[in-house]
Structures are given as structure tokens and as C-alpha cells.
Scaffold this motif. Structure first.
Motif, PDB file in Angstrom:
ATOM      1  N   TYR A 235     -21.717 -36.311 -59.700  1.00 16.27           N
ATOM      2  CA  TYR A 235     -22.183 -36.813 -58.409  1.00 16.27           C
ATOM      3  C   TYR A 235     -22.895 -35.706 -57.645  1.00 16.27           C
ATOM      4  O   TYR A 235     -22.691 -34.517 -57.907  1.00 16.27           O
TER       5      TYR A 235
ATOM      6  N   TYR B 219     -23.708 -34.402 -53.755  1.00 17.29           N
ATOM      7  CA  TYR B 219     -23.402 -34.497 -52.328  1.00 17.29           C
ATOM      8  C   TYR B 219     -24.696 -34.565 -51.508  1.00 17.29           C
ATOM      9  O   TYR B 219     -25.760 -34.127 -51.949  1.00 17.29           O
TER      10      TYR B 219
ATOM     11  N   TYR C 271     -21.729 -31.833 -58.554  1.00 17.26           N
ATOM     12  CA  TYR C 271     -20.411 -31.572 -59.129  1.00 17.26           C
ATOM     13  C   TYR C 271     -20.111 -32.549 -60.258  1.00 17.26           C
ATOM     14  O   TYR C 271     -20.594 -33.685 -60.260  1.00 17.26           O
TER      15      TYR C 271
ATOM     16  N   TRP D  83     -16.601 -33.936 -62.347  1.00 18.05           N
ATOM     17  CA  TRP D  83     -15.154 -33.948 -62.081  1.00 18.05           C
ATOM     18  C   TRP D  83     -14.488 -34.982 -62.985  1.00 18.05           C
ATOM     19  O   TRP D  83     -15.040 -36.057 -63.232  1.00 18.05           O
TER      20      TRP D  83
ATOM     21  N   TYR E 143     -12.942 -29.683 -63.488  1.00 18.74           N
ATOM     22  CA  TYR E 143     -14.277 -29.857 -62.901  1.00 18.74           C
ATOM     23  C   TYR E 143     -15.213 -28.711 -63.263  1.00 18.74           C
ATOM     24  O   TYR E 143     -14.785 -27.640 -63.708  1.00 18.74           O
TER      25      TYR E 143
ATOM     26  N   TRP F 123      -5.911 -31.264 -53.449  1.00 19.39           N
ATOM     27  CA  TRP F 123      -5.289 -30.107 -54.101  1.00 19.39           C
ATOM     28  C   TRP F 123      -5.612 -28.818 -53.366  1.00 19.39           C
ATOM     29  O   TRP F 123      -6.524 -28.768 -52.544  1.00 19.39           O
TER      30      TRP F 123
ATOM     31  N   GLU G 233      -6.161 -24.574 -54.285  1.00 17.54           N
ATOM     32  CA  GLU G 233      -6.537 -23.746 -55.426  1.00 17.54           C
ATOM     33  C   GLU G 233      -6.024 -22.316 -55.310  1.00 17.54           C
ATOM     34  O   GLU G 233      -5.715 -21.857 -54.202  1.00 17.54           O
TER      35      GLU G 233
ATOM     36  N   THR H 176      -8.880 -22.213 -51.537  1.00 21.70           N
ATOM     37  CA  THR H 176      -9.737 -23.351 -51.185  1.00 21.70           C
ATOM     38  C   THR H 176      -8.930 -24.643 -51.302  1.00 21.70           C
ATOM     39  O   THR H 176      -8.186 -24.825 -52.269  1.00 21.70           O
TER      40      THR H 176
ATOM     41  N   VAL I 152      -9.140 -28.994 -51.143  1.00 14.69           N
ATOM     42  CA  VAL I 152     -10.110 -30.051 -51.422  1.00 14.69           C
ATOM     43  C   VAL I 152      -9.451 -31.413 -51.218  1.00 14.69           C
ATOM     44  O   VAL I 152      -8.301 -31.615 -51.618  1.00 14.69           O
TER      45      VAL I 152
ATOM     46  N   LEU J 269     -10.750 -35.463 -51.855  1.00 13.63           N
ATOM     47  CA  LEU J 269     -11.828 -36.343 -52.317  1.00 13.63           C
ATOM     48  C   LEU J 269     -11.399 -37.795 -52.183  1.00 13.63           C
ATOM     49  O   LEU J 269     -10.262 -38.142 -52.516  1.00 13.63           O
TER      50      LEU J 269
ATOM     51  N   ILE K  32     -14.305 -30.044 -48.528  1.00 13.06           N
ATOM     52  CA  ILE K  32     -13.879 -28.767 -49.102  1.00 13.06           C
ATOM     53  C   ILE K  32     -13.617 -27.821 -47.936  1.00 13.06           C
ATOM     54  O   ILE K  32     -14.438 -27.715 -47.021  1.00 13.06           O
TER      55      ILE K  32
HETATM   56  C1  LIG Z   1     -13.663 -26.825 -55.047  1.00 12.01           C
HETATM   57  C2  LIG Z   1     -13.599 -27.794 -55.968  1.00 12.01           C
HETATM   58  C3  LIG Z   1     -14.198 -29.099 -55.824  1.00 12.01           C
HETATM   59  C4  LIG Z   1     -14.210 -29.944 -56.899  1.00 12.01           C
HETATM   60  C5  LIG Z   1     -14.814 -31.192 -56.795  1.00 12.01           C
HETATM   61  C6  LIG Z   1     -15.429 -31.543 -55.612  1.00 12.01           C
HETATM   62  O1  LIG Z   1     -16.057 -32.735 -55.519  1.00 12.01           O
HETATM   63  C7  LIG Z   1     -15.402 -30.712 -54.531  1.00 12.01           C
HETATM   64  C8  LIG Z   1     -14.780 -29.474 -54.636  1.00 12.01           C
END
Ligand SMILES: C=Cc1ccc(O)cc1
Length: 179
Positions: free
Chosen positions: A19, A21, A27, A29, A39, A70, A72, A76, A78, A80, A93
Motif C-alpha cells: 500500500y 500512504y 509499505y 505488510w 513488513y 505494536w 518496536e 517506534t 504503530v 494500523l 506511526i
Molecule cells: C514502522 C512500521 C510500520 C509498518 C507498517 C506500516 O504500515 C507502518 C509502519
């Protein structure tokens, strides 16, 4: 591209997405199973980064709408929200300040550099965070099946999203061609 209608959580698990943005970041995934995501990042601030076996919370909000969250090793966070029947998602994010200032540290196969991510998040600054909330258009959906290690199994390269979309990357059993 699968054209199935998503109704249940089982319909979503095992699906592989590409996809873009609204800010142009591309990205890829994969919903590997009910608690794990993989991802690969093809465009944007941390293009080139890829991750497998990230633990995540995955739920269905209502029929065909899925939320994944999640945190990381980089710090970071995230969140979705996938609407695959509309070929759309919304992602937010939350980048620590250090990732914005030193994105290159994170551009790697993270699984082989977890200690570096943990050291960097202590060494550099966290705040203020960079929040990136964006809608995205889904350009590819594939029924990869759960726990398919071929989906995200190598570093991204320039034409990889096109190869996948054009059916040049996976065979009929969703295994990587030319491996
Ligand atoms: C930071 C990882 C991350 C993975 C997939 C996404 O759509 C956005 C951020």
C-alpha cells in the motif's frame, strides 16, 4: 490480487498487502498469524528497513475492519486500521525523535540488529515524538496463508512491489520464485 470479501478475522490472517500512504510512503505488510507481523518498507523516511516476527495485537473491530498495534525495539509505536474491502487503511506511526534524526540506523534487517536498536533508543532522544497519521491505498493483496516464511524473506529492491503486483515474485503456492 485476491478479490475476496473480508468478513472474519480468519479471512484477514495470512493476507499480504502492499500500500501507498497519502504522503507517498510505500509499505508492504503481512499478517503472519494472529499475533505476528512481517513488513518491508519501499518508500519514505525509512525505506529499505525490513522486519520479521514482530509481535503485535491483531483484532477485528467490526466485520471486515482490522486493527493492529505494536511497539518496536526502536521505541517506534504503530497502529494500523485495515479496511481491505475498501482497499484502504489508516496508519499512525509514532517515531521517537532519534529515528527522525538518525533514520539510517534503522534501515536494515532489524532482526539481526536488535541490540543496536535497544542501545540507540537509550543513547539518543525520545521526545518530542514524530506522529505520522495517514490514509493509504492498497495496491496489492495476496492470500499467502499463515506462517509463510517466503513472503518477507529478503531485503527490498527497487522494482520489488511491481514484480509482486505483476505476478513475477510468487509461484502458485505463494513461494518465492528464483530463491
Ligand atoms: C514502522 C512500521 C510500520 C509498518 C507498517 C506500516 O504500515 C507502518 C509502519
Amino acid at each position: 490480487m485476491t478479490e475476496k470479501t473480508f468478513k472474519t478475522l480468519a479471512d484477514f490472517l495470512g493476507t499480504h498487502f502492499i500500500y501507498t500512504y497519502a504522503n507517498g510512503w510505500e509499505y508492504e505488510w503481512y499478517a503472519k498469524n494472529d499475533h505476528t507481523v512481517d513488513y518491508r518498507i519501499h518508500g519514505g523516511m525509512v525505506a529499505g528497513r525490513w522486519v520479521t516476527d514482530q509481535a503485535a495485537d491483531i483484532v477485528m473491530l467490526t466485520a471486515g475492519v482490522y486493527k493492529i498495534s505494536w511497539t518496536e525495539p526502536t521505541g517506534t509505536d504503530v497502529a494500523l486500521d485495515f479496511m481491505p474491502n475498501e482497499k484502504k487503511l489508516h496508519g499512525t506511526i509514532f517515531f521517537p525523535k532519534w529515528v527522525e534524526e538518525h533514520p539510517e540506523i534503522t534501515v536494515t534487517y532489524q532482526n539481526e540488529h536488535i541490540t543496536l536498536m535497544e542501545e540507540s533508543r537509550e543513547k539518543y532522544e525520545t521526545y518530542p515524538k514524530l506522529v505520522v497519521p495517514e490514509f493509504a491505498n492498497i495496491t496489492y493483496m495476496g492470500a499467502a496463508g499463515q506462517n509463510n516464511e517466503d513472503v518477507i524473506s529478503e531485503a527490498p529492491y527497487a522494482n520489488m512491489p511491481d514484480d509482486i503486483r505483476n505476478g513475477k515474485y510468487f509461484d502458485e503456492n505463494y513461494h518465492r520464485i528464483n530463491k
